[in-house]
Design a protein around this motif. Sequence first.
Motif, PDB file in Angstrom:
ATOM      1  N   ASP A 254       0.849  -1.189   0.000  1.00 54.10           N
ATOM      2  CA  ASP A 254       0.000   0.000   0.000  1.00 54.10           C
ATOM      3  C   ASP A 254       0.886   1.241   0.000  1.00 54.10           C
ATOM      4  O   ASP A 254       0.491   2.303   0.477  1.00 54.10           O
ATOM      5  N   SER A 255       2.124   1.085  -0.526  1.00 59.75           N
ATOM      6  CA  SER A 255       3.102   2.176  -0.615  1.00 59.75           C
ATOM      7  C   SER A 255       3.452   2.750   0.753  1.00 59.75           C
ATOM      8  O   SER A 255       3.621   3.959   0.906  1.00 59.75           O
ATOM      9  N   LYS A 256       3.593   1.873   1.748  1.00 59.98           N
ATOM     10  CA  LYS A 256       3.977   2.341   3.079  1.00 59.98           C
ATOM     11  C   LYS A 256       5.070   1.446   3.664  1.00 59.98           C
ATOM     12  O   LYS A 256       5.132   0.247   3.374  1.00 59.98           O
ATOM     13  N   LEU A 257       5.913   2.084   4.468  1.00 63.65           N
ATOM     14  CA  LEU A 257       6.851   1.357   5.326  1.00 63.65           C
ATOM     15  C   LEU A 257       6.428   1.635   6.754  1.00 63.65           C
ATOM     16  O   LEU A 257       6.135   2.789   7.107  1.00 63.65           O
ATOM     17  N   GLY A 290       5.538   8.098   0.675  1.00 65.56           N
ATOM     18  CA  GLY A 290       6.081   8.945  -0.384  1.00 65.56           C
ATOM     19  C   GLY A 290       6.497   8.112  -1.574  1.00 65.56           C
ATOM     20  O   GLY A 290       6.285   8.490  -2.724  1.00 65.56           O
ATOM     21  N   HIS A 291       7.089   6.941  -1.295  1.00 63.58           N
ATOM     22  CA  HIS A 291       7.495   6.040  -2.378  1.00 63.58           C
ATOM     23  C   HIS A 291       6.264   5.319  -2.951  1.00 63.58           C
ATOM     24  O   HIS A 291       5.196   5.307  -2.328  1.00 63.58           O
ATOM     25  N   MET A 292       6.425   4.750  -4.124  1.00 63.85           N
ATOM     26  CA  MET A 292       5.345   3.990  -4.773  1.00 63.85           C
ATOM     27  C   MET A 292       5.648   2.506  -4.685  1.00 63.85           C
ATOM     28  O   MET A 292       6.709   2.059  -5.117  1.00 63.85           O
ATOM     29  N   ASN A 293       4.707   1.727  -4.126  1.00 64.60           N
ATOM     30  CA  ASN A 293       4.898   0.287  -4.033  1.00 64.60           C
ATOM     31  C   ASN A 293       3.555  -0.423  -3.898  1.00 64.60           C
ATOM     32  O   ASN A 293       3.000  -0.513  -2.819  1.00 64.60           O
ATOM     33  N   ASN A 294       3.025  -0.889  -5.018  1.00 64.20           N
ATOM     34  CA  ASN A 294       1.816  -1.709  -4.942  1.00 64.20           C
ATOM     35  C   ASN A 294       1.816  -2.894  -5.898  1.00 64.20           C
ATOM     36  O   ASN A 294       0.815  -3.576  -6.044  1.00 64.20           O
ATOM     37  N   LYS A 295       2.974  -3.168  -6.521  1.00 65.38           N
ATOM     38  CA  LYS A 295       3.019  -4.228  -7.528  1.00 65.38           C
ATOM     39  C   LYS A 295       4.112  -5.255  -7.234  1.00 65.38           C
ATOM     40  O   LYS A 295       3.890  -6.459  -7.317  1.00 65.38           O
ATOM     41  N   VAL A 313      16.021   3.754   3.820  1.00 63.65           N
ATOM     42  CA  VAL A 313      16.152   3.906   2.368  1.00 63.65           C
ATOM     43  C   VAL A 313      15.234   2.887   1.705  1.00 63.65           C
ATOM     44  O   VAL A 313      15.210   1.719   2.119  1.00 63.65           O
ATOM     45  N   SER A 314      14.489   3.310   0.708  1.00 61.01           N
ATOM     46  CA  SER A 314      13.531   2.408   0.060  1.00 61.01           C
ATOM     47  C   SER A 314      13.611   2.519  -1.458  1.00 61.01           C
ATOM     48  O   SER A 314      13.841   3.597  -2.004  1.00 61.01           O
ATOM     49  N   GLY A 315      13.392   1.390  -2.108  1.00 63.83           N
ATOM     50  CA  GLY A 315      13.160   1.403  -3.547  1.00 63.83           C
ATOM     51  C   GLY A 315      11.755   1.906  -3.824  1.00 63.83           C
ATOM     52  O   GLY A 315      10.958   2.118  -2.900  1.00 63.83           O
ATOM     53  N   SER A 316      11.439   2.103  -5.101  1.00 64.05           N
ATOM     54  CA  SER A 316      10.128   2.629  -5.454  1.00 64.05           C
ATOM     55  C   SER A 316       9.819   2.313  -6.911  1.00 64.05           C
ATOM     56  O   SER A 316      10.721   2.238  -7.753  1.00 64.05           O
ATOM     57  N   GLU A 317       8.537   2.128  -7.194  1.00 67.93           N
ATOM     58  CA  GLU A 317       8.136   1.769  -8.555  1.00 67.93           C
ATOM     59  C   GLU A 317       8.157   2.954  -9.514  1.00 67.93           C
ATOM     60  O   GLU A 317       7.956   2.780 -10.714  1.00 67.93           O
ATOM     61  N   ASP A 318       8.435   4.183  -9.000  1.00 69.49           N
ATOM     62  CA  ASP A 318       8.566   5.328  -9.904  1.00 69.49           C
ATOM     63  C   ASP A 318      10.013   5.496 -10.382  1.00 69.49           C
ATOM     64  O   ASP A 318      10.345   6.499 -11.017  1.00 69.49           O
ATOM     65  N   GLY A 319      10.873   4.521 -10.071  1.00 67.84           N
ATOM     66  CA  GLY A 319      12.252   4.558 -10.558  1.00 67.84           C
ATOM     67  C   GLY A 319      13.202   5.349  -9.686  1.00 67.84           C
ATOM     68  O   GLY A 319      14.350   5.562 -10.047  1.00 67.84           O
ATOM     69  N   LYS A 320      12.729   5.792  -8.510  1.00 71.97           N
ATOM     70  CA  LYS A 320      13.569   6.581  -7.612  1.00 71.97           C
ATOM     71  C   LYS A 320      13.923   5.780  -6.366  1.00 71.97           C
ATOM     72  O   LYS A 320      13.265   4.803  -6.028  1.00 71.97           O
ATOM     73  N   VAL A 321      14.965   6.257  -5.678  1.00 70.08           N
ATOM     74  CA  VAL A 321      15.318   5.775  -4.354  1.00 70.08           C
ATOM     75  C   VAL A 321      14.897   6.854  -3.366  1.00 70.08           C
ATOM     76  O   VAL A 321      15.195   8.032  -3.566  1.00 70.08           O
TER      77      VAL A 321
END
Length: 374
Positions: A254-257, A290-295, A313-321
Amino acid sequence: SADAMEIAPTDGEGSAPEYAALPVYGEHKRAVSSVSFAPPTTQNNNGSSVSSNNAPPGGLATCASASADGTVKIWQVDTTIGRTDTAADMKSSTPLTARSHLQGHTRGINDVCWSPTGEYLATASDDKSLRLYDAIKGETFVEFKGHQNFVFCCKFNPQSNLLVSGSYDETVKLFDVRCGECVMTLPAHSDPVTGVDFSPDGTCICSGSYDGLIRVWDTATGECLKTIYAEGNPAVGNVSFAPNGRYVLGGTLDSKLRLWDVTGRVGVEGENVTNESGQRTGKCSKTYTGHMNNKFCVFSAFSIANRNRQSIVSGSEDGKVYIYDLQSRNIRQTLDSHSQAVLAIDAHRSLELIGSGGIDKTVRFWAPPVSTSS
């Protein structure tokens, strides 16, 4: 966002130099699923390696990357080489030559981890097996079999004699590193297990799953000590113990840590209760968004090399760290150089150094600019 960088410094934020891309990158033939820095080690008097918190000499670091191409590559990273931070400069960055190339798996690799001694690497693969490699020679020592489906995640215990793994077969297994035998199978979850970790003292294991649960287990007995879940039961994509062992960091789709306090018998709302199934649970201490993560299952890591700038530090589906301030939860910085989703993240234990990898098949490295003042 740019605005976030303008906030008055709190909790040690602000004045410290930001991370910038190193002008080198690693390449795989397919997506990069996991990156892992070798632990800083020192030689004992008897010649054996022991884990150390000291920075490696000369700012050199060693990083392993695992890929859907079925290989692990080991990179030597010099953190002192010139920094670039503009998109134009990214085009002039140089491909690294891998120090070694670990082969043997017949399908893609989902996770790679170092033993705390730095002598071995373990891998978890879609070929339903795990492998133990000699980090220097690059040869397979042991093959761990027993999972009935893709193996998704793996970690060594601090003593380096046990390996924990999680699989699409919904179980968590514990293997004896020396002989390769499975010493315990936990019927841990009701969906694929996406993350596992040992507590810093090795007495507990945490596991996370698409079933939305994070569970904490007693390493010795296999007893489930705690069951944790976020409101709405979002699928869990990764879990890790905080370096102090008091918290578990869980990434959900759900795009959360969320940082969960797993000490004591604390209920979801903070009162001393158990959940409806009578199990002890944990309290959510902090949430990072803030990061994108649902897939995808996206990794995150604690960055604690600089005590004044402790981060998640997190990865993200929008291509950013994404770099979050551990205490204030603000986005301290976003790092942009991958062209597709960033799945793999690690932060070096004693250097301010981040490694990232993803669907664009590259491994990137990030560090604060070298200080010119003495």
